[in-house]
Motif scaffolding. Structure first.
Motif: not given
Length: 111
Positions: A30-32, A64-67, A69-70
């Protein structure tokens, strides 16, 4: 007592059969995660084309950010972006700042 054990065994088998099908579940993280790396580590990673033991570079988690997303705004430096896809980790080398390089590998220009 015999009926109690049989009933518990039957309920356990019924509940185990009613689990969700994993083949329809999510197949990526879910996250990168964004890890900061220094210049020597970035040079080593680009030389190895991110194919060798990369877990040793996951020491300085920044964000971290949602995979999908920017990418969030990052300070100047080198970063390793990590997310899971299927049953393996995918790594991407990212440089923030004034200079950005992309190495293109082709056999035509190297003859």
């Amino acid at each position: 007592m015999k009926y109690l054990i049989t009933s518990v065994l039957f309920l356990t088998c019924f509940c185990a059969h009613a689990q969700h099908n994993l083949s329809g579940s999510l197949r990526h993280s879910l996250y990168t995660y964004v890890y900061r790396i220094d210049n020597k580590e970035a040079a080593r990673l680009s030389k190895d084309r991110l194919e060798n033991d990369n877990e040793k570079y996951l020491h300085s988690l920044v964000d971290s950010f949602k995979t999908g997303d920017e990418l969030p705004a990052l300070s100047d430096g080198n970063y390793l972006l990590v997310n899971a896809s299927g049953n393996r980790l995918e790594y991407q080398l990212y440089t923030a700042g004034n200079v950005r390089m992309k190495l293109v590998s082709n056999d035509h220009d190297q003859q």
